[in-house]
Structures are given as C-alpha cells and as structure tokens.
Design an enzyme around this catalytic site. Structure first.
Site, PDB file in Angstrom:
ATOM      1  CE  LYS A   1      42.500  44.794  54.836  1.00 33.41           C
ATOM      2  NZ  LYS A   1      41.332  44.951  54.407  1.00 33.41           N
TER       3      LYS A   1
ATOM      4  CG  ASP B   1      41.156  42.310  53.415  1.00 30.95           C
ATOM      5  OD1 ASP B   1      40.675  42.636  53.021  1.00 30.95           O
ATOM      6  OD2 ASP B   1      42.366  41.545  52.759  1.00 30.95           O
TER       7      ASP B   1
HETATM    8  P1  NDP Z   1      38.081  36.580  49.438  1.00 26.53           P
HETATM    9  O1  NDP Z   1      38.916  35.775  51.073  1.00 26.53           O
HETATM   10  O2  NDP Z   1      36.604  36.004  49.405  1.00 26.53           O
HETATM   11  O3  NDP Z   1      38.638  36.219  48.557  1.00 26.53           O
HETATM   12  C1  NDP Z   1      39.176  36.683  46.985  1.00 26.53           C
HETATM   13  C2  NDP Z   1      38.885  36.042  46.122  1.00 26.53           C
HETATM   14  O4  NDP Z   1      40.414  36.326  45.509  1.00 26.53           O
HETATM   15  C3  NDP Z   1      39.645  34.168  45.989  1.00 26.53           C
HETATM   16  O5  NDP Z   1      38.769  33.946  45.210  1.00 26.53           O
HETATM   17  C4  NDP Z   1      41.024  33.929  45.768  1.00 26.53           C
HETATM   18  O6  NDP Z   1      41.181  32.878  44.733  1.00 26.53           O
HETATM   19  C5  NDP Z   1      41.591  35.230  44.926  1.00 26.53           C
HETATM   20  N1  NDP Z   1      42.764  35.162  44.042  1.00 26.53           N
HETATM   21  C6  NDP Z   1      43.088  35.593  45.256  1.00 26.53           C
HETATM   22  N2  NDP Z   1      44.427  36.615  45.089  1.00 26.53           N
HETATM   23  C7  NDP Z   1      44.465  36.425  43.397  1.00 26.53           C
HETATM   24  C8  NDP Z   1      45.129  36.142  42.721  1.00 26.53           C
HETATM   25  N3  NDP Z   1      46.339  36.953  42.756  1.00 26.53           N
HETATM   26  N4  NDP Z   1      44.292  35.993  41.702  1.00 26.53           N
HETATM   27  C9  NDP Z   1      43.155  35.501  41.227  1.00 26.53           C
HETATM   28  N5  NDP Z   1      42.526  35.902  42.505  1.00 26.53           N
HETATM   29  C10 NDP Z   1      43.055  36.114  43.280  1.00 26.53           C
HETATM   30  O7  NDP Z   1      38.678  38.248  49.441  1.00 26.53           O
HETATM   31  P2  NDP Z   1      37.230  39.097  49.582  1.00 26.53           P
HETATM   32  O8  NDP Z   1      36.719  38.636  48.817  1.00 26.53           O
HETATM   33  O9  NDP Z   1      36.838  39.097  50.576  1.00 26.53           O
HETATM   34  O10 NDP Z   1      38.590  40.387  49.170  1.00 26.53           O
HETATM   35  C11 NDP Z   1      38.889  40.754  47.591  1.00 26.53           C
HETATM   36  C12 NDP Z   1      39.642  41.981  47.573  1.00 26.53           C
HETATM   37  O11 NDP Z   1      38.556  42.993  48.213  1.00 26.53           O
HETATM   38  C13 NDP Z   1      41.207  42.284  48.860  1.00 26.53           C
HETATM   39  O12 NDP Z   1      41.820  42.665  47.538  1.00 26.53           O
HETATM   40  C14 NDP Z   1      40.366  42.735  49.846  1.00 26.53           C
HETATM   41  O13 NDP Z   1      41.318  43.782  50.753  1.00 26.53           O
HETATM   42  C15 NDP Z   1      39.406  43.678  49.114  1.00 26.53           C
HETATM   43  N6  NDP Z   1      37.882  44.006  50.003  1.00 26.53           N
HETATM   44  C16 NDP Z   1      36.980  43.172  50.867  1.00 26.53           C
HETATM   45  C17 NDP Z   1      36.563  43.415  52.189  1.00 26.53           C
HETATM   46  C18 NDP Z   1      35.830  42.670  52.201  1.00 26.53           C
HETATM   47  O14 NDP Z   1      34.631  43.406  52.905  1.00 26.53           O
HETATM   48  N7  NDP Z   1      36.079  41.874  52.362  1.00 26.53           N
HETATM   49  C19 NDP Z   1      35.903  45.405  51.717  1.00 26.53           C
HETATM   50  C20 NDP Z   1      36.999  45.774  49.933  1.00 26.53           C
HETATM   51  C21 NDP Z   1      38.037  45.524  50.172  1.00 26.53           C
HETATM   52  P3  NDP Z   1      42.104  31.927  45.438  1.00 26.53           P
HETATM   53  O15 NDP Z   1      40.781  31.533  46.487  1.00 26.53           O
HETATM   54  O16 NDP Z   1      42.511  31.359  44.453  1.00 26.53           O
HETATM   55  O17 NDP Z   1      43.169  32.670  46.704  1.00 26.53           O
END
Ligand code: NDP
Length: 450
Positions: free
Chosen positions: A131, A171
């Site tokens: 990572k 991510d």
């Molecule tokens: P993105 O950056 O696309 O989206 C993250 C989302 O979560 C945004 O809407 C963000 O809001 C919100 N968010 C972040 N921090 C918080 C918080 N403290 N409280 C509420 N909402 C929050 O990321 P991903 O969708 O790619 O990733 C989301 C999760 O999934 C992570 O844990 C990542 O490690 C995991 N993951 C992702 C994969 C992938 O293929 N993308 C694969 C496997 C796991 P804001 O815009 O306001 O920050």
C-alpha cells in the site's frame, strides 16, 4: 484499547508489534483483529508459531518514505510526504492502492498493506500485499496542481515499482485522473509502456469494469450470503456510507439487484432519500462536478441533508454497507444499527468497523462481512487488468464482470467453508483471515527463511 491476547504466543507477537511500531494505532487494530481471529487455526498449524510465520508476516518486507516537492498554481513550493509499504511478496508482486488524503501516515498505510496481504490471497490471483500514498489532499486543487504532485510523487516511486515487482492502484483520493498522471510520468522516466499501475484509463490499458469492481464485488459477496439464507437483495432497505468510487457502484449494483438504497454521505454530511437514491444525480455531483453531497437536495428537494456523517447509522435498514473510510462505525453506531434491526453489515471500505463494534454485531446475530473478503473485488479486477496487459488484450465488460462475480463467489465459499470446518459457521472474520493466511503461509514456508 486493550491489546492483550489470552494466547501467550499470539500476545508476545502483538506486544512486539506495539513496541516496534510506536504510535500506529490503526496498524495495532488490524493486527489485533487478525491475531484474535486466527487462534482456532493454531492447533492444526503449529508452524505458524514454530516457524515464526506470524512474527514474520507482521513485519513489512520494505517501507519506503520520501519527500514530494511540487509547485502550486501560485508558484509556491509545497512539500508532502510519500510512502510505499511493500508488505509481503510471498505469492506475487506487491499489489495495493495509493491513498491521497491529509490523514495518511505510515501506520495507516501499514494497516492497509497488512490487510491487503490476506485480501489478495483470497482472490486466488498471484498478488502480494502493499500500500502507498501521501498526505497530499487533492480536494480543492486544480488539475494542474494534482498533475504537478503526481509527477513529483512518481519521480521517486518509479524506482521501487514495476509490472513484476510492485503494481500500485487507486484508493481514496486516487482515481482515474491521478493514475493517468502517474502512469504518464512513469512511462516518461522509464521509456517503457507496461502494466505498472492498475485503474488506468480505457484508452491506455485500463480494464472495463474496474471502476465498478469494488462496489459490485461487495454486493456479489453479500448476495452470496443472502442466497445462503434463502433470501435476496429484493425489497431490502440499504444504507451506504461514502459517495466515492466504492459507494457509488455498491449503490448501483444493490439497486440492480432490487434493493432500495436510502442514504449516502461524504465527510461533511449525509443525504436521506426515502424514495431511493437517484444515482444519476449523485454521479453528476461526485464524478463530474466533484462537489459536496449536500448538492443532492437541490436536485431532489424531497430528500433530506444533515450536517455531520454519524447520523447516517441511525437510519433503519436491513443491510448496512460502510464504504467510506476506517473506523467510521463505532460501538454507538453499532448499537443504533442493531436497535433498528440491521441484519447484515458488509464492509466496502477497509476496516470501517472498530473491533468493539464488530464484536457487538457478531454477538447480536448480525452477519458481518469483513472488508478483506467483501471488498476484494477491486483488487481482483486489478489482477484481471494485469492479465489483460500481459496478454496485450482487452476483455469485454461482460467477460470481466462474469470473472469478478465468480471470484467473489469463490471468496465467499472459501470463507464460509473455512469457518464451518473450524466449527465457527458464519464467522466470516475468522474464515477470511484463516483462508487468506494459510495460502501465504504455505508460500512463505516453501521459500525458506527470507
Ligand atoms: P473515494 O476517495 O472515491 O471516496 C471516499 C468517500 O468516502 C468520499 O465520499 C469521502 O468523502 C468519504 N469519506 C472519507 N472520509 C470520510 C469520513 N471520515 N466520514 C465520512 N465519509 C468519508 O475512495 P474509495 O471509494 O475508492 O474508497 C473508499 C474506501 O474503500 C476506502 O476505505 C478504501 O481503502 C476502500 N477500498 C477501495 C477500493 C477501490 O477500488 N477504490 C478497493 C478496496 C477498498 P469526502 O469527499 O468528503 O472526503
């Protein structure tokens, strides 16, 4: 948090992790959850302790930290810190995303890299765990600033990665735009066009269905569980946190499977739409305009927006899919969800549930799907992107989606059978950790003391 384990051998490993990795609570949490759940496998696998497999597996093979200096639109130099944790390469090249978020530090990347080892193992594909990331915040930055950062980040990272060495991906904060800038810089420096990153754009080696893969895969996993219960998504009320890549495509697939998704959030607040989320509106706000989720109520006035993200877990639902970030469900949230009748919690994010909340769900009859199994569809499809790059071929959306579905079904069956064989039916935490571990442990033993 008390990090004491009752098993003396496991406890010794845990205490060593704490002593050797000061101030890394997320890493301790991930190791603690893992060590606690694998205890039932120790009797039939004494090598895990005797050959120090566990003691070795909690120590990253390599950790890289570097300066990332770049110039903003005002001509000022900005300085961030870049990281890559190459955790374990026993079963394949290191593989794991790049997180760009102001909260990023070494401990968070170690927790993510550690989980990635077992997740990648569960996919059945030859990928080790790693990572990376930076404390850079892409939010509010111009495209030019994001490019300047990504190019500087890659000017150091390029020497540590490669299609057969370490293949980063997206991510939080790293989507197609950032991967594109990083890939361009890698190609410029090395003069090589290889599958060194996944999550690439479709015009330069990306895979169809990679964007959808984590969210779709999560729903495929939960659907397997529902089928085991003789049930389905049809008519279920679902709450999903986040509004990013994973949340959007989990919403899409849950809706396709007949569920009603009533809430989404970002880090500033959440929306509740009793009639079901209009996903085209969310995609326009988040994917096209990069705005806040609060904009949703302007387009859908019957929906509600509330400041603060915690309230989302007080909304009654059958299925909760946390898809935002780590530790977003604590014990109070878990109690609220259980009181409101939640039946299944499926982790789309990595470690979104605290240990206390996980234990509360499991002891109150909620079926809990841990992220390292349930969200493995993203990295699995990245593995399929690597295969297509090696073959110099592109598969159709339907081909990739069918393979993704099959992989998620295999992961579910593997976790389910492993837990059942240990007399712990429906404990998917133990099932996922033990099934993921045993394959890596076998490869580590075969490769000797390295
Ligand atoms: P993105 O950056 O696309 O989206 C993250 C989302 O979560 C945004 O809407 C963000 O809001 C919100 N968010 C972040 N921090 C918080 C918080 N403290 N409280 C509420 N909402 C929050 O990321 P991903 O969708 O790619 O990733 C989301 C999760 O999934 C992570 O844990 C990542 O490690 C995991 N993951 C992702 C994969 C992938 O293929 N993308 C694969 C496997 C796991 P804001 O815009 O306001 O920050």
């Amino acid at each position: 948090m008390d990090y004491t384990l009752s098993n003396p051998a496991l406890n010794a490993i845990m205490q060593k992790v704490i002593a050797k990795n000061p101030s890394e609570p997320e890493f301790y949490q991930a190791v603690m959850e893992f060590l606690t759940s694998i205890e039932p496998a120790l009797a039939s696998h004494p090598e895990l302790i005797e050959e120090k497999i566990l003691e070795r597996i909690v120590e990253p093979e390599r950790q890289i930290m570097f300066r990332v200096a770049w110039v903003d639109d005002k001509g000022e130099i900005q300085v961030n810190r870049g990281f890559r944790v190459q955790f374990n390469s026993a079963i394949g090249p290191y593989k794991g995303g790049i997180r760009l978020h102001p909260s990023v530090n070494l401990g968070i990347l170690k927790f993510l890299g550690f989980e990635q080892i077992f997740k990648n193992s569960l996919t059945g594909l030859p990928m080790g765990g790693g990572k990376g990331g930076s404390d850079f915040d892409p939010k509010g930055k111009s495209d030019n600033e994001v490019m300047s950062f990504c190019q500087s980040f890659m000017r150091e990272l390029y020497r540590h990665i490669g299609a057969d060495r370490d293949v980063p991906a997206g991510d939080i904060g790293t989507g197609a735009r950032e991967v594109g800038y990083m890939f361009g810089q890698y190609k410029k420096i090395t003069n090589e066009f290889t599958g060194v990153l996944t999550g690439k754009g479709l015009s330069f080696g990306g895979s169809l269905a990679r964007t959808e893969a984590t969210g779709y895969g999560l729903c495929y996993f939960v659907d397997c569980l529902l089928k085991k219960l003789g049930d389905s998504f049809e008519g279920k009320t679902v709450v999903i946190s986040g509004a990013g890549n994973v949340a959007i495509y989990a919403t899409e697939k849950a809706q396709q499977l007949g569920a009603k998704v009533v809430a989404l959030c970002d880090s500033t607040g959440y929306i509740y739409d009793a009639d079901g989320i209009k996903l085209d509106v969310v995609k326009e706000i988040k994917e096209v305009k990069r705005q806040r989720i609060s904009e949703y109520v302007k387009a859908v006035p019957t929906a509600k927006y509330e400041d603060g993200r915690k309230g989302i877990w007080t909304i009654p639902c059958d299925i909760a899919l946390p898809c935002a970030t780590q530790n977003e469900i604590d014990i109070d949230d878990a109690k609220a969800l259980v009181a409101n009748g939640v039946k299944i919690v499926g982790e789309g994010a990595n470690m979104p549930t605290t240990i206390e909340a996980t234990n509360y769900f499991m002891s109150n009859g909620v079926l809990f799907c841990p992220g390292k199994a349930a969200n493995a569809g993203g990295v699995a499809t990245s593995g399929l992107e690597m295969s297509q790059n090696s073959e110099r071929l592109s598969w159709t959306f339907e081909e990739v989606d069918a393979k993704l579905k099959q992989i998620m079904t295999n992961i579910f069956n593997n976790c389910d059978k492993t837990a059942k064989d240990l007399g712990m039916e429906n404990n998917f935490v133990a099932g996922a950790n033990i099934a993921g571990l045993l394959k890596v442990a076998d490869a580590m033993r075969a490769q000797g003391c390295i």
